[in-house]
Design a protein around this motif. Sequence first.
Motif, PDB file in Angstrom:
ATOM      1  N   LEU A  95       0.883  -1.163   0.000  1.00 57.53           N
ATOM      2  CA  LEU A  95       0.000   0.000   0.000  1.00 57.53           C
ATOM      3  C   LEU A  95       0.920   1.212   0.000  1.00 57.53           C
ATOM      4  CD1 LEU A  95      -2.653  -1.086   2.685  1.00 57.53           C
ATOM      5  CD2 LEU A  95      -2.635  -1.533   0.214  1.00 57.53           C
ATOM      6  N   VAL A  96       1.050   1.844  -1.148  1.00 50.87           N
ATOM      7  CA  VAL A  96       1.981   2.954  -1.317  1.00 50.87           C
ATOM      8  C   VAL A  96       1.296   4.246  -0.871  1.00 50.87           C
ATOM      9  CG1 VAL A  96       3.450   4.216  -2.929  1.00 50.87           C
ATOM     10  CG2 VAL A  96       3.078   1.744  -3.238  1.00 50.87           C
ATOM     11  N   LEU A  97       1.967   4.997   0.006  1.00 51.82           N
ATOM     12  CA  LEU A  97       1.373   6.181   0.621  1.00 51.82           C
ATOM     13  C   LEU A  97       1.935   7.466   0.037  1.00 51.82           C
ATOM     14  CD1 LEU A  97       1.658   4.849   4.278  1.00 51.82           C
ATOM     15  CD2 LEU A  97      -0.344   4.716   2.779  1.00 51.82           C
ATOM     16  N   ASP A  98       1.211   8.552   0.264  1.00 56.72           N
ATOM     17  CA  ASP A  98       1.656   9.853  -0.234  1.00 56.72           C
ATOM     18  C   ASP A  98       2.910  10.367   0.461  1.00 56.72           C
ATOM     19  OD1 ASP A  98       0.539  10.366   2.223  1.00 56.72           O
ATOM     20  OD2 ASP A  98      -0.869  11.909   1.517  1.00 56.72           O
ATOM     21  N   SER A  99       3.318   9.705   1.533  1.00 58.13           N
ATOM     22  CA  SER A  99       4.513  10.099   2.285  1.00 58.13           C
ATOM     23  C   SER A  99       5.802   9.559   1.679  1.00 58.13           C
ATOM     24  CB  SER A  99       4.402   9.585   3.721  1.00 58.13           C
ATOM     25  OG  SER A  99       4.336   8.163   3.728  1.00 58.13           O
ATOM     26  N   GLY A 100       5.674   8.690   0.674  1.00 57.58           N
ATOM     27  CA  GLY A 100       6.854   8.031   0.129  1.00 57.58           C
ATOM     28  C   GLY A 100       7.153   6.703   0.791  1.00 57.58           C
ATOM     29  N   LYS A 101       6.356   6.360   1.805  1.00 55.81           N
ATOM     30  CA  LYS A 101       6.480   5.067   2.469  1.00 55.81           C
ATOM     31  C   LYS A 101       5.464   4.091   1.871  1.00 55.81           C
ATOM     32  CE  LYS A 101       9.439   6.546   5.645  1.00 55.81           C
ATOM     33  NZ  LYS A 101      10.825   6.043   5.756  1.00 55.81           N
ATOM     34  N   ALA A 102       5.644   2.829   2.206  1.00 60.64           N
ATOM     35  CA  ALA A 102       4.679   1.805   1.811  1.00 60.64           C
ATOM     36  C   ALA A 102       4.499   0.829   2.955  1.00 60.64           C
ATOM     37  CB  ALA A 102       5.147   1.072   0.558  1.00 60.64           C
ATOM     38  N   VAL A 103       3.280   0.320   3.087  1.00 57.35           N
ATOM     39  CA  VAL A 103       3.008  -0.795   3.985  1.00 57.35           C
ATOM     40  C   VAL A 103       3.158  -2.058   3.143  1.00 57.35           C
ATOM     41  CG1 VAL A 103       1.359  -1.904   5.518  1.00 57.35           C
ATOM     42  CG2 VAL A 103       1.406   0.590   5.323  1.00 57.35           C
ATOM     43  N   ARG A 104       4.125  -2.878   3.473  1.00 52.17           N
ATOM     44  CA  ARG A 104       4.452  -4.062   2.658  1.00 52.17           C
ATOM     45  C   ARG A 104       4.081  -5.335   3.398  1.00 52.17           C
ATOM     46  NH1 ARG A 104       9.911  -3.796  -0.524  1.00 52.17           N
ATOM     47  NH2 ARG A 104       8.510  -2.442  -1.741  1.00 52.17           N
ATOM     48  N   TYR A 105       3.373  -6.223   2.689  1.00 51.37           N
ATOM     49  CA  TYR A 105       2.919  -7.491   3.274  1.00 51.37           C
ATOM     50  C   TYR A 105       3.820  -8.624   2.797  1.00 51.37           C
ATOM     51  CZ  TYR A 105      -0.034 -11.445   4.503  1.00 51.37           C
ATOM     52  OH  TYR A 105      -0.509 -12.621   5.030  1.00 51.37           O
ATOM     53  N   HIS A 106       4.377  -9.343   3.765  1.00 49.72           N
ATOM     54  CA  HIS A 106       5.290 -10.460   3.505  1.00 49.72           C
ATOM     55  C   HIS A 106       4.657 -11.723   4.081  1.00 49.72           C
ATOM     56  CE1 HIS A 106       9.244 -12.402   2.940  1.00 49.72           C
ATOM     57  NE2 HIS A 106       9.006 -13.005   4.095  1.00 49.72           N
ATOM     58  N   ASP A 107       4.575 -12.794   3.273  1.00 52.40           N
ATOM     59  CA  ASP A 107       3.872 -13.991   3.750  1.00 52.40           C
ATOM     60  C   ASP A 107       4.351 -15.221   2.973  1.00 52.40           C
ATOM     61  OD1 ASP A 107       2.170 -15.893   4.730  1.00 52.40           O
ATOM     62  OD2 ASP A 107       0.318 -14.903   4.105  1.00 52.40           O
ATOM     63  N   PRO A 108       5.338 -15.965   3.505  1.00 54.15           N
ATOM     64  CA  PRO A 108       5.846 -17.139   2.788  1.00 54.15           C
ATOM     65  C   PRO A 108       4.787 -18.195   2.504  1.00 54.15           C
ATOM     66  CG  PRO A 108       7.365 -16.487   4.531  1.00 54.15           C
ATOM     67  CD  PRO A 108       6.121 -15.671   4.708  1.00 54.15           C
ATOM     68  N   ARG A 109       3.811 -18.358   3.412  1.00 56.80           N
ATOM     69  CA  ARG A 109       2.845 -19.442   3.229  1.00 56.80           C
ATOM     70  C   ARG A 109       1.578 -19.011   2.499  1.00 56.80           C
ATOM     71  NH1 ARG A 109       3.183 -22.531   9.131  1.00 56.80           N
ATOM     72  NH2 ARG A 109       5.432 -22.330   9.390  1.00 56.80           N
ATOM     73  N   ARG A 110       1.411 -17.718   2.293  1.00 53.58           N
ATOM     74  CA  ARG A 110       0.279 -17.184   1.542  1.00 53.58           C
ATOM     75  C   ARG A 110      -1.070 -17.590   2.130  1.00 53.58           C
ATOM     76  NH1 ARG A 110       1.751 -18.787  -4.466  1.00 53.58           N
ATOM     77  NH2 ARG A 110      -0.510 -18.878  -4.526  1.00 53.58           N
ATOM     78  N   PHE A 111      -1.155 -17.625   3.476  1.00 55.28           N
ATOM     79  CA  PHE A 111      -2.423 -17.924   4.140  1.00 55.28           C
ATOM     80  C   PHE A 111      -3.120 -16.656   4.631  1.00 55.28           C
ATOM     81  CE2 PHE A 111      -3.479 -22.443   5.499  1.00 55.28           C
ATOM     82  CZ  PHE A 111      -2.919 -23.001   4.362  1.00 55.28           C
ATOM     83  N   GLY A 112      -2.517 -15.516   4.382  1.00 56.48           N
ATOM     84  CA  GLY A 112      -3.135 -14.262   4.787  1.00 56.48           C
ATOM     85  C   GLY A 112      -4.155 -13.801   3.768  1.00 56.48           C
TER      86      GLY A 112
END
Length: 270
Positions: A95-112
């Motif tokens: 989720l890329v934000l206007d601040s230049g930051k991003a919320v990044r989701y990491h999930d090896p098992r892909r159960f999220g």
Amino acid sequence: MPELPEVETTRRGIEPWLRGHTVKNVCIRQPTLRWPVPDMIGALEGQVVHELTRRGKYILLHTGAGVGLIHLGMSGSLRIVEADLAPRKHDHFDLVLDSGKAVRYHDPRRFGALLWAEGDPLQHALLRELGPEPLDEGFDGDYLFERSRNRSVSVKAFIMNAHIVVGVGNIYANEALFLAGIDPRLAAGRVSRERYGKLAQTIRQILTYAIECGGTTLRDFVREDGSPGYFKLELKVYDRAKLPCVVCQNPIAQITQGQRSTWFCPICQI
């Protein structure tokens, strides 16, 4: 698997980076997680995030257009990163934000999951049947006692049932039952009102303290900044088979209940 304290720790950690900021872009690298990411998640783009709340193990991103629902699954984590940072393997969405930051989701098992709700998110099919929050008013021993009558399922399985109470996963069920002095094998319907009062108290105590410690890092969980949670250092029975009980020095026992391991002290828990 991230449980309530880990999810709440994550929510608190990322909220300052999201609240009041606009989601400029939703970058989906893996469209199939536990469920397919819906096309309407694109409605997040251009929206200001008003607040982040939690229901059970779901993090809710509230905007004017609707609510994004994020579940961390068995191995998922959310981190705040620079938006232009190259993704790693298993970094499934930003989720890329206007601040230049991003919320990044990491999930090896892909159960999220990343889902979308319009209207009241608490009426979403995944949320509307959930039990009460264990840290809210109304969750107490009387509630547990009334819901447990005539139930033959074990008391451990009973408190882990999200339709009874949300967020009491395996780690914290083991620890709460130990502090309450209740044998996890007891039938839920055989536990007295008085003992349920103690159990409700220890559930609240354990979860509150775990949140203060930043959750429990066992294999996969890290906080939003990548640092570990430290409640693991406070565990009294979980994953301590054959080690001495911290109270009576008797070896901690390990059994299997409902395909999950259970740890308890045969002397202190009756």
